[in-house]
Design an enzyme around this catalytic site. Sequence first.
Site, PDB file in Angstrom:
ATOM      1  N   VAL A  41      48.409  41.043  30.220  1.00  0.00           N
ATOM      2  CA  VAL A  41      48.397  41.670  28.897  1.00  0.00           C
ATOM      3  C   VAL A  41      47.061  41.424  28.189  1.00  0.00           C
ATOM      4  O   VAL A  41      46.488  42.330  27.583  1.00  0.00           O
ATOM      5  CB  VAL A  41      49.570  41.166  28.025  1.00  0.00           C
ATOM      6  CG1 VAL A  41      49.472  41.708  26.603  1.00  0.00           C
ATOM      7  CG2 VAL A  41      50.902  41.599  28.641  1.00  0.00           C
ATOM      8  N   ASP A 127      55.187  41.809  23.307  1.00  0.00           N
ATOM      9  CA  ASP A 127      56.615  41.701  23.607  1.00  0.00           C
ATOM     10  C   ASP A 127      57.490  41.361  22.412  1.00  0.00           C
ATOM     11  O   ASP A 127      58.693  41.175  22.579  1.00  0.00           O
ATOM     12  CB  ASP A 127      56.895  40.642  24.689  1.00  0.00           C
ATOM     13  CG  ASP A 127      56.453  41.113  26.057  1.00  0.00           C
ATOM     14  OD1 ASP A 127      56.466  42.336  26.276  1.00  0.00           O
ATOM     15  OD2 ASP A 127      56.103  40.258  26.896  1.00  0.00           O
TER      16      ASP A 127
END
Lengths: 297, 297
Positions: A41, A127
């Site tokens: 990420v 997330d």
Amino acid sequence: MADKPRDQDAFVNPFNVGGGSLMLAWQLKDKTVLIVGGGEVASQRLDSVIGTDARMVVLCPQSGLNARTRRYIELFPERITYHDRTFTGAAELNEVDLVLTAIDDHIQSRDIVELCRQAKIPVNAADIPDLCDFFFGAQIRDGPLQVMISTNGNGPRLSGLMRKKLQAGLSGYEGEAITKIGALRAQLKKRAPGVGGPLGRRRMQWMTQVCDKWDMEDFTQLDDSMIQGLLDEGWEKERVPTIEELGGKPIAKKAPSQETGSHPAPTSSFSNAVPWSLGLITGAALSFAYIKYARLS
Amino acid sequence: MADKPRDQDAFVNPFNVGGGSLMLAWQLKDKTVLIVGGGEVASQRLDSVIGTDARMVVLCPQSGLNARTRRYIELFPERITYHDRTFTGAAELNEVDLVLTAIDDHIQSRDIVELCRQAKIPVNAADIPDLCDFFFGAQIRDGPLQVMISTNGNGPRLSGLMRKKLQAGLSGYEGEAITKIGALRAQLKKRAPGVGGPLGRRRMQWMTQVCDKWDMEDFTQLDDSMIQGLLDEGWEKERVPTIEELGGKPIAKKAPSQETGSHPAPTSSFSNAVPWSLGLITGAALSFAYIKYARLS
């Protein structure tokens, strides 16, 4: 359909009221972005932030770095400050303008968001959508052209699908064409200087006529002497010459495709269509020259 | 070209390093946006902000309101607080999360920006790019789909040209299709609940197969019973049925156009193609229902 709504056309499409994001082009010149984490990420975040002029700070133990994040740190030492450690506390946020967490530990991520709220620093927590001040989307970048696609929570897969669909409509020449149009406008302003008024309107009208008459692809051929020729034969004579008159030739339009042609429209900052690794250093130098040029023009 | 860069593909396209903006989808649920001014630029800002869930405060003497801003204030009293006066000072920024100045007076605009900096509130000052934390761009909005186009300082005209070019590649069914795909995924999750793991992967693979096999336009036909049929005949049997098997029919693809068809792709929040004014109240109600539905699904 009018291109610009008239003042009295105050009709609102109810399908588009509420439920969406405010799509923004955030400015990061002379700003610092803190990225907490160094895995997949984090490297996606670097894909986006490297395209701006921001300074970056990456916080992540060596063992947590993936290959791409490591490569970014190696390639851009003047832009990325790397610290081989985890996030230590509020002091990490000093002089930071934007924070992106990219760690698996949601508890720590929440703590960082809380500190950002106190310091009033915008933050994206990977997330944890509820805690994000902003989301990223699928992107198309082609030099000065940037397109962002959001499906507002319907997932990156659909955004990616939409990106492909939109990209299929691009020739891959657009970024270069926009740069050249910018250079043309800059030269026109030199020749007919001044802000606003009848001259400003005439300049704008002539530029619009050129853009309407020429295919976008044709602008990519413009060099300095062709720009002067276009101004001599066009602006000065209040007409729009063809590209052939200036010694160029119309570029055959390719069937829209994202994979063919000499100007493949980039799908992201990464591409394995071209062995970029070989020309990387030269390319980077050219790129900085381009950016300078684009700014000056 | 691989859809997803492999970890080791750490190659950077130098054309796309630096010089750009960070494209963001800003989240404004439960947030307040202050708009200073009520003229043409203010109404353009309202076009964008009304598409989010933000509360808005508009500061502008009655005499400075244009027709569209006035209409917005009339139509959305529960979302827009209007004050018939100019900006009075720092106290205006209490409880405000984002500020947009849209006034001709650059000196006052600069003062407001300075107060925003002190309060650490992101701000856009119309016509003063150097003072902006963020820019707006040309937009396409179609329900859950949002696309933003920036040419990074090459002007709204070129962004608008690019918007038309991109829009020509859309059928106008995309927003509805994305909504239906979201509903399908929600029903699939009900039938096969759980986060991550092998089941999560299987769900994702099956959704991908459906999206690959069906045209995006076909999804617009899905109603609740067809969704259940698709899950019965598809998910349960590990295959992808055709739309005909479910009692639908493939939708003939229209020639890409932004002006034809029953689903015109909206060019902005405003459209004079349809007499929205007539069905506005009903439409707004449907819209809120849709938004609720989209959130639940």
